[in-house]
Scaffold this motif. Structure first.
Motif, mmCIF file in Angstrom:
data_model
loop_
_atom_site.group_PDB
_atom_site.id
_atom_site.type_symbol
_atom_site.label_atom_id
_atom_site.label_comp_id
_atom_site.label_asym_id
_atom_site.label_seq_id
_atom_site.Cartn_x
_atom_site.Cartn_y
_atom_site.Cartn_z
ATOM 1 N N HIS A 29 0.834 -1.207 0.000
ATOM 2 C CA HIS A 29 0.000 0.000 0.000
ATOM 3 C C HIS A 29 0.870 1.259 0.000
ATOM 4 O O HIS A 29 0.465 2.303 -0.513
ATOM 5 N N THR A 57 -11.810 -6.266 2.313
ATOM 6 C CA THR A 57 -10.558 -5.780 1.717
ATOM 7 C C THR A 57 -10.726 -5.479 0.227
ATOM 8 O O THR A 57 -10.087 -4.571 -0.298
ATOM 9 N N THR A 58 -11.596 -6.220 -0.460
ATOM 10 C CA THR A 58 -11.854 -5.939 -1.878
ATOM 11 C C THR A 58 -12.626 -4.636 -2.025
ATOM 12 O O THR A 58 -12.331 -3.823 -2.907
ATOM 13 N N GLY A 89 -10.348 -1.872 -1.896
ATOM 14 C CA GLY A 89 -9.366 -1.812 -2.968
ATOM 15 C C GLY A 89 -8.024 -2.418 -2.623
ATOM 16 O O GLY A 89 -7.057 -2.281 -3.393
ATOM 17 N N ILE A 90 -7.941 -3.107 -1.501
ATOM 18 C CA ILE A 90 -6.678 -3.744 -1.108
ATOM 19 C C ILE A 90 -6.471 -5.045 -1.863
ATOM 20 O O ILE A 90 -5.350 -5.447 -2.148
ATOM 21 N N THR A 91 -7.562 -5.723 -2.181
ATOM 22 C CA THR A 91 -7.510 -6.948 -2.971
ATOM 23 C C THR A 91 -8.462 -6.811 -4.155
ATOM 24 O O THR A 91 -9.331 -5.933 -4.163
ATOM 25 N N ALA A 137 -3.059 -9.001 -3.980
ATOM 26 C CA ALA A 137 -3.014 -7.700 -3.330
ATOM 27 C C ALA A 137 -3.061 -6.574 -4.353
ATOM 28 O O ALA A 137 -2.367 -6.611 -5.369
ATOM 29 N N ARG A 138 -3.937 -5.604 -4.095
ATOM 30 C CA ARG A 138 -4.136 -4.447 -4.969
ATOM 31 C C ARG A 138 -4.498 -4.865 -6.393
ATOM 32 O O ARG A 138 -4.160 -4.198 -7.368
ATOM 33 N N ARG A 142 -3.437 -7.384 -8.164
ATOM 34 C CA ARG A 142 -2.420 -8.042 -8.986
ATOM 35 C C ARG A 142 -2.793 -9.494 -9.188
ATOM 36 O O ARG A 142 -3.243 -10.170 -8.278
#
Length: 305
Positions: free
Chosen positions: A36, A233-234, A237-239, A299-300, A302
């Motif tokens: 992050h 988390t999705t 926007g973290i996953t 993550a993010r 990817r």
């Protein structure tokens, strides 16, 4: 059988399997926090932070056993612990535990940031000074103990970022909710042992039918809640979407094993109910590492799987 050595006694005091789970969740928070921040994970400071968290976690385990040595002596699964048998004296254990917590927290405060060191110290303090004695007073200890139990990923995040943010809270929520089906299964498996040790859990309430209802109700409620919480988390926007799909599938699997566990309601006294609890326990310790791995790999957003 060879007599236990000082090294093996230290290993028993540090509860490596429990400590490893805390370090694993802290590592996930640290990794996601680094990404992050746009920093490549697994740098030297990450290793330093993980070492500090591990030291404090081990110290907490030692002090927990120091406080519970009398109740541990009355339970089959803990009767051979080093402080119960006297292989490690009380003063020895207290000095080891306090030193590990203080030095580990100080290490984190100096090597990462003051917030991380303070949170780690507060986690250890609440676990030892609040949760541990509460276990002999009320079954609400499970709820209270879930707070320090869920803090490692948040601490990992603050080690990377230096502040508490919503993604860190989401990681905290994931571990907080995950713990309940996990602990309900353990409580049911060892309810007789816990009763002998004077440990209050939902599963050793009376009558047995009520104990079963309380245990199953909590396990099911949190297993259902686990699915939307794991998707937080999705939303932040973290996953990405691939993680969301995996998390949903894993959550449904966790819920399925919890529903199977609910079969103990038919005949709570049946010894076979312990098998259902063990199956849920196994599912819980498989579910969490897979969920965290999916977070890290996606993550993010990817695509690394």
């Amino acid at each position: 059988m060879a007599a236990p050595s000082l090294v093996s006694d230290y290993v028993a005091l540090f509860k490596p399997r429990v400590s490893a789970m805390s370090v694993l969740t802290a590592g996930a928070g640290l990794y996601l926090g680094d990404l992050h921040s746009g920093i490549s994970p697994f740098h030297v400071s990450s290793v330093i932070a993980m070492a500090g968290i591990a030291i404090v976690t081990c110290g907490s385990s030692v002090l927990n056993q120091a406080l519970e040595r009398k109740s541990d002596a009355r339970m089959k699964r803990t009767a051979n612990r080093p402080m119960v048998t006297g292989r490690i004296g009380l003063v020895h254990g207290l000095l080891l535990g306090f030193a590990a917590i203080f030095l580990g927290s100080l290490w984190l405060a100096v090597s990462t940031n003051l917030l991380t060191g303070t949170l780690t110290l507060l986690t250890a303090t609440s676990y030892v000074a609040i949760y541990t004695p509460l276990k002999r007073i009320s079954s609400v200890n499970t709820f209270i103990g879930a707070f320090p139990g869920a803090l490692p990923p948040l601490i990992g995040w603050t080690a990377a970022r230096g502040l508490i943010e919503w993604p860190a809270v989401a990681l905290f929520a994931v571990i907080f909710v995950w713990q309940f089906p996990h602990f309900m299964a353990i409580g049911w498996m060892y309810r007789e042992d816990y009763r002998n040790g004077g440990i209050r859990v939902a599963a050793n309430q009376t009558p047995l039918v009520w104990a079963a209802r309380s245990t199953v109700a909590q396990a099911l409620f949190y297993a259902v809640l686990m699915i939307p919480v794991s998707l937080w988390t999705t939303w932040l926007g973290i996953t990405g979407i691939p993680y969301a799909v995996v998390a949903t599938v894993l959550g449904l699997g966790y819920l399925w094993y919890t529903v199977r566990f609910a079969a103990i309601l038919k005949n709570p006294a049946d010894p076979a109910s312990r098998i259902l609890a063990r199956n849920l326990l196994k599912a819980s310790v498989i579910y969490l590492p897979l969920l965290l791995a999916a977070m890290i790999l996606n993550a993010r957003g990817r695509l690394l799987f």
